[in-house]
Design a protein around this motif. Structure first.
Motif, PDB file in Angstrom:
ATOM      1  N   MET A   1      22.454  41.172  16.789  1.00 49.72           N
ATOM      2  CA  MET A   1      21.757  42.114  15.939  1.00 49.72           C
ATOM      3  C   MET A   1      20.341  42.303  16.458  1.00 49.72           C
ATOM      4  O   MET A   1      19.665  41.341  16.794  1.00 49.72           O
ATOM      5  N   ALA A   2      19.889  43.521  16.543  1.00 49.65           N
ATOM      6  CA  ALA A   2      18.521  43.820  16.950  1.00 49.65           C
ATOM      7  C   ALA A   2      17.579  43.540  15.785  1.00 49.65           C
ATOM      8  O   ALA A   2      17.958  43.610  14.624  1.00 49.65           O
ATOM      9  N   ALA A   3      16.330  43.209  16.117  1.00 50.43           N
ATOM     10  CA  ALA A   3      15.331  42.957  15.084  1.00 50.43           C
ATOM     11  C   ALA A   3      15.161  44.194  14.206  1.00 50.43           C
ATOM     12  O   ALA A   3      15.172  45.320  14.686  1.00 50.43           O
ATOM     13  N   LEU A   4      14.999  43.971  12.925  1.00 47.38           N
ATOM     14  CA  LEU A   4      14.830  45.065  11.986  1.00 47.38           C
ATOM     15  C   LEU A   4      13.360  45.408  11.764  1.00 47.38           C
ATOM     16  O   LEU A   4      13.030  46.510  11.363  1.00 47.38           O
ATOM     17  N   ILE A   5      12.481  44.439  12.010  1.00 47.97           N
ATOM     18  CA  ILE A   5      11.050  44.624  11.784  1.00 47.97           C
ATOM     19  C   ILE A   5      10.341  44.507  13.126  1.00 47.97           C
ATOM     20  O   ILE A   5      10.599  43.587  13.891  1.00 47.97           O
ATOM     21  N   MET A   6       9.472  45.452  13.396  1.00 46.54           N
ATOM     22  CA  MET A   6       8.721  45.429  14.642  1.00 46.54           C
ATOM     23  C   MET A   6       7.235  45.322  14.333  1.00 46.54           C
ATOM     24  O   MET A   6       6.727  46.062  13.496  1.00 46.54           O
ATOM     25  N   VAL A   7       6.568  44.389  15.021  1.00 48.97           N
ATOM     26  CA  VAL A   7       5.119  44.259  14.940  1.00 48.97           C
ATOM     27  C   VAL A   7       4.603  44.579  16.335  1.00 48.97           C
ATOM     28  O   VAL A   7       4.874  43.852  17.289  1.00 48.97           O
ATOM     29  N   GLY A   8       3.906  45.697  16.452  1.00 51.67           N
ATOM     30  CA  GLY A   8       3.453  46.172  17.752  1.00 51.67           C
ATOM     31  C   GLY A   8       2.299  45.372  18.318  1.00 51.67           C
ATOM     32  O   GLY A   8       1.692  44.539  17.637  1.00 51.67           O
ATOM     33  N   ALA A   9       1.996  45.636  19.570  1.00 47.53           N
ATOM     34  CA  ALA A   9       0.846  45.012  20.230  1.00 47.53           C
ATOM     35  C   ALA A   9      -0.442  45.511  19.565  1.00 47.53           C
ATOM     36  O   ALA A   9      -0.454  46.583  18.958  1.00 47.53           O
ATOM     37  N   PRO A  10      -1.518  44.739  19.655  1.00 46.81           N
ATOM     38  CA  PRO A  10      -2.777  45.154  19.024  1.00 46.81           C
ATOM     39  C   PRO A  10      -3.251  46.511  19.535  1.00 46.81           C
ATOM     40  O   PRO A  10      -3.166  46.804  20.720  1.00 46.81           O
ATOM     41  N   SER A  11      -3.732  47.328  18.605  1.00 47.65           N
ATOM     42  CA  SER A  11      -4.270  48.636  18.971  1.00 47.65           C
ATOM     43  C   SER A  11      -5.760  48.500  19.273  1.00 47.65           C
ATOM     44  O   SER A  11      -6.336  47.416  19.158  1.00 47.65           O
ATOM     45  N   GLN A  12      -6.390  49.592  19.631  1.00 49.93           N
ATOM     46  CA  GLN A  12      -7.815  49.567  19.942  1.00 49.93           C
ATOM     47  C   GLN A  12      -8.659  49.157  18.740  1.00 49.93           C
ATOM     48  O   GLN A  12      -9.724  48.590  18.900  1.00 49.93           O
ATOM     49  N   ASN A  13      -8.170  49.438  17.521  1.00 48.28           N
ATOM     50  CA  ASN A  13      -8.930  49.066  16.333  1.00 48.28           C
ATOM     51  C   ASN A  13      -8.683  47.624  15.913  1.00 48.28           C
ATOM     52  O   ASN A  13      -9.241  47.164  14.923  1.00 48.28           O
ATOM     53  N   GLY A  14      -7.824  46.924  16.650  1.00 44.58           N
ATOM     54  CA  GLY A  14      -7.553  45.521  16.369  1.00 44.58           C
ATOM     55  C   GLY A  14      -6.387  45.285  15.436  1.00 44.58           C
ATOM     56  O   GLY A  14      -6.042  44.155  15.151  1.00 44.58           O
ATOM     57  N   GLY A  15      -5.759  46.343  14.948  1.00 43.80           N
ATOM     58  CA  GLY A  15      -4.626  46.187  14.046  1.00 43.80           C
ATOM     59  C   GLY A  15      -3.307  46.222  14.786  1.00 43.80           C
ATOM     60  O   GLY A  15      -3.224  46.652  15.936  1.00 43.80           O
ATOM     61  N   TRP A  16      -2.264  45.742  14.114  1.00 48.54           N
ATOM     62  CA  TRP A  16      -0.912  45.720  14.657  1.00 48.54           C
ATOM     63  C   TRP A  16      -0.048  46.657  13.836  1.00 48.54           C
ATOM     64  O   TRP A  16       0.041  46.524  12.616  1.00 48.54           O
ATOM     65  N   ARG A  17       0.607  47.596  14.484  1.00 44.28           N
ATOM     66  CA  ARG A  17       1.491  48.540  13.793  1.00 44.28           C
ATOM     67  C   ARG A  17       2.755  47.801  13.364  1.00 44.28           C
ATOM     68  O   ARG A  17       3.394  47.120  14.170  1.00 44.28           O
ATOM     69  N   VAL A  18       3.127  47.950  12.097  1.00 43.43           N
ATOM     70  CA  VAL A  18       4.304  47.280  11.553  1.00 43.43           C
ATOM     71  C   VAL A  18       5.286  48.359  11.102  1.00 43.43           C
ATOM     72  O   VAL A  18       4.919  49.281  10.379  1.00 43.43           O
ATOM     73  N   SER A  19       6.540  48.243  11.549  1.00 39.17           N
ATOM     74  CA  SER A  19       7.566  49.201  11.153  1.00 39.17           C
ATOM     75  C   SER A  19       8.876  48.465  10.903  1.00 39.17           C
ATOM     76  O   SER A  19       9.050  47.317  11.304  1.00 39.17           O
ATOM     77  N   VAL A  20       9.772  49.153  10.227  1.00 41.92           N
ATOM     78  CA  VAL A  20      11.082  48.590   9.912  1.00 41.92           C
ATOM     79  C   VAL A  20      12.137  49.642  10.238  1.00 41.92           C
ATOM     80  O   VAL A  20      11.888  50.835  10.083  1.00 41.92           O
ATOM     81  N   MET A  21      13.294  49.186  10.712  1.00 37.22           N
ATOM     82  CA  MET A  21      14.406  50.099  10.965  1.00 37.22           C
ATOM     83  C   MET A  21      15.216  50.242   9.683  1.00 37.22           C
ATOM     84  O   MET A  21      15.645  49.249   9.096  1.00 37.22           O
ATOM     85  N   ARG A  22      15.385  51.495   9.248  1.00 36.07           N
ATOM     86  CA  ARG A  22      16.170  51.791   8.049  1.00 36.07           C
ATOM     87  C   ARG A  22      17.119  52.933   8.371  1.00 36.07           C
ATOM     88  O   ARG A  22      16.675  53.996   8.784  1.00 36.07           O
ATOM     89  N   GLN A  23      18.382  52.698   8.189  1.00 32.44           N
ATOM     90  CA  GLN A  23      19.409  53.713   8.401  1.00 32.44           C
ATOM     91  C   GLN A  23      19.256  54.396   9.759  1.00 32.44           C
ATOM     92  O   GLN A  23      19.395  55.603   9.890  1.00 32.44           O
ATOM     93  N   GLY A  24      18.940  53.599  10.776  1.00 32.10           N
ATOM     94  CA  GLY A  24      18.843  54.106  12.133  1.00 32.10           C
ATOM     95  C   GLY A  24      17.519  54.759  12.501  1.00 32.10           C
ATOM     96  O   GLY A  24      17.368  55.267  13.601  1.00 32.10           O
ATOM     97  N   TYR A  25      16.548  54.741  11.584  1.00 34.56           N
ATOM     98  CA  TYR A  25      15.244  55.355  11.843  1.00 34.56           C
ATOM     99  C   TYR A  25      14.134  54.316  11.692  1.00 34.56           C
ATOM    100  O   TYR A  25      14.205  53.445  10.831  1.00 34.56           O
ATOM    101  N   GLU A  26      13.108  54.471  12.515  1.00 35.27           N
ATOM    102  CA  GLU A  26      11.952  53.590  12.411  1.00 35.27           C
ATOM    103  C   GLU A  26      11.019  54.125  11.322  1.00 35.27           C
ATOM    104  O   GLU A  26      10.586  55.272  11.358  1.00 35.27           O
ATOM    105  N   ASP A  27      10.723  53.294  10.344  1.00 30.74           N
ATOM    106  CA  ASP A  27       9.860  53.654   9.220  1.00 30.74           C
ATOM    107  C   ASP A  27       8.572  52.854   9.341  1.00 30.74           C
ATOM    108  O   ASP A  27       8.585  51.625   9.237  1.00 30.74           O
ATOM    109  N   TRP A  28       7.460  53.545   9.579  1.00 31.25           N
ATOM    110  CA  TRP A  28       6.172  52.882   9.742  1.00 31.25           C
ATOM    111  C   TRP A  28       5.690  52.379   8.392  1.00 31.25           C
ATOM    112  O   TRP A  28       5.629  53.128   7.420  1.00 31.25           O
ATOM    113  N   LEU A  29       5.356  51.088   8.316  1.00 31.49           N
ATOM    114  CA  LEU A  29       4.907  50.495   7.063  1.00 31.49           C
ATOM    115  C   LEU A  29       3.389  50.472   6.945  1.00 31.49           C
ATOM    116  O   LEU A  29       2.855  50.526   5.852  1.00 31.49           O
ATOM    117  N   GLY A  30       2.702  50.352   8.074  1.00 30.68           N
ATOM    118  CA  GLY A  30       1.249  50.318   8.045  1.00 30.68           C
ATOM    119  C   GLY A  30       0.684  49.542   9.203  1.00 30.68           C
ATOM    120  O   GLY A  30       1.406  49.114  10.104  1.00 30.68           O
TER     121      GLY A  30
END
Length: 75
Positions: free
Chosen positions: A1-30
Motif C-alpha cells: 500500500m502506498a502512503a496516504l499522507i505526504m509531508v513535503g520537503a521544507p519550502s522557502q518559508n520553512g513550512g512543510w506541505r501536508v496532503s492526503v490521498m482521498r479517492q485517488g486525488y491528492e487533497d492539500w491539508l495545509g
C-alpha cells in the motif's frame, strides 16, 4: 500500500506541505511548521489517533526524511 499522507520537503518559508490521498486525488491539508501542525491536519482529515501513524511508512511519506523526531513526551 502506498502512503496516504505526504509531508513535503521544507519550502522557502520553512513550512512543510501536508496532503492526503482521498479517492485517488491528492487533497492539500495545509502547511505545517511543527509536528503538532501535522497532527492537527491529520485529525481534521479523520484519523482518530494521528500520532500513532507519524512514523509508519505505510501511512506517512516524509519527503526528504522525517522533519521532526518523536517527542519524548508522547507515549
Amino acid at each position: 500500500m502506498a502512503a496516504l499522507i505526504m509531508v513535503g520537503a521544507p519550502s522557502q518559508n520553512g513550512g512543510w506541505r501536508v496532503s492526503v490521498m482521498r479517492q485517488g486525488y491528492e487533497d492539500w491539508l495545509g502547511t505545517a511548521f511543527n509536528e503538532q501542525d501535522v497532527t492537527v491536519f491529520l485529525e481534521v482529515a479523520g484519523l482518530s489517533d494521528p500520532e500513532e501513524v507519524l512514523d509508519d511508512p505505510r501511512w506517512v511519506r516524509w519527503s526528504g526524511g522525517r522533519a521532526w523526531y518523536p517527542s519524548p513526551h508522547r507515549g
